[in-house]
Design a protein around this motif. Structure first.
Motif, PDB file in Angstrom:
ATOM      1  N   ASP A 111       0.803  -1.230   0.000  1.00 32.28           N
ATOM      2  CA  ASP A 111       0.000   0.000   0.000  1.00 32.28           C
ATOM      3  C   ASP A 111       0.832   1.275   0.000  1.00 32.28           C
ATOM      4  N   GLY A 112       1.893   1.288  -0.787  1.00 33.47           N
ATOM      5  CA  GLY A 112       2.668   2.511  -0.924  1.00 33.47           C
ATOM      6  C   GLY A 112       3.678   2.767   0.169  1.00 33.47           C
ATOM      7  N   THR A 113       3.849   1.809   1.072  1.00 34.35           N
ATOM      8  CA  THR A 113       4.862   1.954   2.120  1.00 34.35           C
ATOM      9  C   THR A 113       5.808   0.761   2.088  1.00 34.35           C
ATOM     10  N   ALA A 114       7.093   1.060   2.113  1.00 35.95           N
ATOM     11  CA  ALA A 114       8.110   0.007   2.153  1.00 35.95           C
ATOM     12  C   ALA A 114       8.780   0.007   3.517  1.00 35.95           C
ATOM     13  N   VAL A 115       8.848  -1.167   4.124  1.00 31.29           N
ATOM     14  CA  VAL A 115       9.636  -1.366   5.335  1.00 31.29           C
ATOM     15  C   VAL A 115      10.962  -1.954   4.880  1.00 31.29           C
ATOM     16  N   ILE A 116      12.060  -1.272   5.182  1.00 30.02           N
ATOM     17  CA  ILE A 116      13.351  -1.787   4.761  1.00 30.02           C
ATOM     18  C   ILE A 116      14.258  -2.015   5.976  1.00 30.02           C
ATOM     19  N   ALA A 117      15.174  -2.952   5.831  1.00 30.13           N
ATOM     20  CA  ALA A 117      16.119  -3.263   6.901  1.00 30.13           C
ATOM     21  C   ALA A 117      17.426  -3.700   6.266  1.00 30.13           C
ATOM     22  N   HIS A 118      18.545  -3.439   6.973  1.00 25.61           N
ATOM     23  CA  HIS A 118      19.818  -3.906   6.426  1.00 25.61           C
ATOM     24  C   HIS A 118      20.907  -3.986   7.478  1.00 25.61           C
ATOM     25  N   VAL A 119      21.857  -4.872   7.183  1.00 23.61           N
ATOM     26  CA  VAL A 119      23.083  -5.035   7.953  1.00 23.61           C
ATOM     27  C   VAL A 119      24.189  -5.315   6.929  1.00 23.61           C
ATOM     28  N   GLY A 120      25.272  -4.536   6.964  1.00 20.88           N
ATOM     29  CA  GLY A 120      26.370  -4.757   6.039  1.00 20.88           C
ATOM     30  C   GLY A 120      26.384  -3.783   4.884  1.00 20.88           C
ATOM     31  N   ASP A 121      26.963  -4.190   3.741  1.00 20.33           N
ATOM     32  CA  ASP A 121      27.123  -3.261   2.622  1.00 20.33           C
ATOM     33  C   ASP A 121      26.338  -3.642   1.375  1.00 20.33           C
ATOM     34  N   SER A 122      25.437  -4.617   1.465  1.00 13.71           N
ATOM     35  CA  SER A 122      24.468  -4.789   0.393  1.00 13.71           C
ATOM     36  C   SER A 122      23.514  -3.596   0.467  1.00 13.71           C
ATOM     37  N   ARG A 123      22.871  -3.261  -0.637  1.00 14.21           N
ATOM     38  CA  ARG A 123      22.143  -1.994  -0.693  1.00 14.21           C
ATOM     39  C   ARG A 123      20.700  -2.114  -1.169  1.00 14.21           C
ATOM     40  N   ILE A 124      19.917  -1.099  -0.829  1.00 11.94           N
ATOM     41  CA  ILE A 124      18.583  -0.895  -1.382  1.00 11.94           C
ATOM     42  C   ILE A 124      18.549   0.500  -1.988  1.00 11.94           C
ATOM     43  N   TYR A 125      18.065   0.576  -3.224  1.00 12.81           N
ATOM     44  CA  TYR A 125      17.893   1.854  -3.913  1.00 12.81           C
ATOM     45  C   TYR A 125      16.414   2.071  -4.231  1.00 12.81           C
ATOM     46  N   LEU A 126      16.011   3.334  -4.271  1.00 18.99           N
ATOM     47  CA  LEU A 126      14.714   3.729  -4.812  1.00 18.99           C
ATOM     48  C   LEU A 126      14.975   4.262  -6.210  1.00 18.99           C
ATOM     49  N   GLU A 185       3.271   4.753  -7.342  1.00 15.97           N
ATOM     50  CA  GLU A 185       2.994   3.913  -8.505  1.00 15.97           C
ATOM     51  C   GLU A 185       4.110   4.059  -9.531  1.00 15.97           C
ATOM     52  N   GLY A 186       4.637   2.921  -9.986  1.00 16.99           N
ATOM     53  CA  GLY A 186       5.676   2.934 -11.000  1.00 16.99           C
ATOM     54  C   GLY A 186       7.092   2.999 -10.463  1.00 16.99           C
ATOM     55  N   GLU A 187       7.246   3.261  -9.163  1.00 14.70           N
ATOM     56  CA  GLU A 187       8.578   3.305  -8.576  1.00 14.70           C
ATOM     57  C   GLU A 187       9.054   1.898  -8.220  1.00 14.70           C
ATOM     58  N   THR A 188      10.367   1.727  -8.174  1.00  8.03           N
ATOM     59  CA  THR A 188      10.960   0.415  -7.941  1.00  8.03           C
ATOM     60  C   THR A 188      11.967   0.461  -6.800  1.00  8.03           C
ATOM     61  N   LEU A 189      11.956  -0.575  -5.981  1.00  6.23           N
ATOM     62  CA  LEU A 189      13.035  -0.803  -5.026  1.00  6.23           C
ATOM     63  C   LEU A 189      13.997  -1.801  -5.647  1.00  6.23           C
ATOM     64  N   LEU A 190      15.281  -1.485  -5.606  1.00  7.54           N
ATOM     65  CA  LEU A 190      16.331  -2.379  -6.088  1.00  7.54           C
ATOM     66  C   LEU A 190      17.131  -2.868  -4.894  1.00  7.54           C
ATOM     67  N   LEU A 191      17.120  -4.172  -4.658  1.00  6.52           N
ATOM     68  CA  LEU A 191      17.946  -4.797  -3.621  1.00  6.52           C
ATOM     69  C   LEU A 191      19.104  -5.494  -4.323  1.00  6.52           C
ATOM     70  N   CYS A 192      20.331  -5.272  -3.842  1.00  6.26           N
ATOM     71  CA  CYS A 192      21.467  -5.857  -4.552  1.00  6.26           C
ATOM     72  C   CYS A 192      22.676  -6.052  -3.650  1.00  6.26           C
ATOM     73  N   THR A 193      23.548  -6.961  -4.064  1.00  7.68           N
ATOM     74  CA  THR A 193      24.812  -7.176  -3.367  1.00  7.68           C
ATOM     75  C   THR A 193      25.876  -6.290  -4.010  1.00  7.68           C
ATOM     76  N   ASP A 194      27.064  -6.225  -3.381  1.00 13.63           N
ATOM     77  CA  ASP A 194      28.099  -5.339  -3.899  1.00 13.63           C
ATOM     78  C   ASP A 194      28.749  -5.864  -5.173  1.00 13.63           C
ATOM     79  N   GLY A 195      28.403  -7.074  -5.571  1.00 13.82           N
ATOM     80  CA  GLY A 195      28.840  -7.560  -6.871  1.00 13.82           C
ATOM     81  C   GLY A 195      28.242  -6.751  -8.004  1.00 13.82           C
ATOM     82  N   LEU A 196      27.125  -6.066  -7.732  1.00 11.50           N
ATOM     83  CA  LEU A 196      26.549  -5.138  -8.710  1.00 11.50           C
ATOM     84  C   LEU A 196      27.168  -3.752  -8.555  1.00 11.50           C
ATOM     85  N   THR A 197      27.132  -3.222  -7.334  1.00 14.78           N
ATOM     86  CA  THR A 197      27.509  -1.822  -7.128  1.00 14.78           C
ATOM     87  C   THR A 197      29.010  -1.573  -7.234  1.00 14.78           C
TER      88      THR A 197
END
Length: 241
Positions: A111-126, A185-197
């Motif tokens: 419903d238009g809200t993202a709960v995000i969490a992280h530990v380390g250097d993998s990343r989430i982008y909007l 609407e239309g926005e994307t969350l990108l979750l990725c490891t540092d092998g990408l970034t």
């Protein structure tokens, strides 16, 4: 909600120590978790696969349809803490797994809200018409950048760029960063490891998003990272509202 994913060993590593899980809840929300394992022999594999599995199991066992974002945030944090305890106990009790650990990034979107969490250097982008990093790397070079000792450009080539300051399983207790983010609407969350970034700049990632159908974007990102050297395992999950 559209979810697409891709993981690849890369061009240099002999095995893939990344792991991920992505699915929808019964009320149509999206859940995704990405882990990048570390440790000798197969310990990195064990760490990432165990973390992704345990976090996902904990979440789906605890989540209820219609739950508030704030309550979901608590579940997410507890899921990561629970996985940390299990990984730490495994590493202490099995010499073959000693010193293992893993990063984790996690997103739950409803419903238009993202709960995000992280530990380390993998990343989430909007990602929309621009790209915005939502997570802060728990790494030595990030600390050096924030203290003004090096520039972001220096960090790309720093000898300690792969040293992280926080990981699941490394210690008995772990601090988990969480936050709530709006997703239109239309926005994307990108979750990725540092092998990408480590092999694609933010501008390159955004360019691929702008010029690729979302169903093919994860594949294209991995392909481009491999073209640029593929020096690490690469994992990408996209969640689009």
């Amino acid at each position: 909600m559209k979810i697409f994913s891709k993981t690849d060993r890369g061009k240099v590593r002999t095995e893939n120590q990344d792991a991920y899980f992505a699915d929808k809840t019964t009320d149509g929300a999206a859940f995704a978790v990405v882990c990048d394992g570390m440790g000798g022999a197969n310990a990195g594999n064990v760490a990432s696969e165990t973390a992704a599995k345990r976090i996902s199991e904990y979440f789906f066992k605890s989540y209820r349809d219609g739950m508030s974002a704030e309550d979901t945030e608590k579940i997410v944090k507890n899921a990561v803490v629970s996985a940390n305890i299990e990984l730490y106990d495994m590493s202490v009790n099995d010499p073959k797994l000693s010193g293992m650990g893993t990063t984790v990034v996690l997103a739950f979107v409803k419903d238009g809200t993202a709960v995000i969490a992280h530990v380390g250097d993998s990343r989430i982008y909007l990602v929309n018409d621009r790209i915005t990093q939502l997570t802060r790397d728990h790494s030595v070079v990030q600390s050096l950048i924030e203290s003004g000792k090096i520039t972001p450009e220096d960090a790309k080539f720093h000898p300690r760029k792969n040293v992280i300051t926080r990981a699941l399983g490394a210690e008995e207790e772990v601090s988990v960063d969480t936050s709530l983010v709006g997703l239109s609407e239309g926005e994307t969350l990108l979750l990725c490891t540092d092998g990408l970034t480590n092999f694609l700049d933010d501008s390159d990632i955004l360019d691929i998003f702008k010029n690729t159908d979302i169903a093919e974007t994860a594949d294209s990102l991995v392909e481009r990272a491999n073209q640029n050297g593929g020096g690490d395992n690469i994992t990408v999950v996209t969640v689009t509202k």
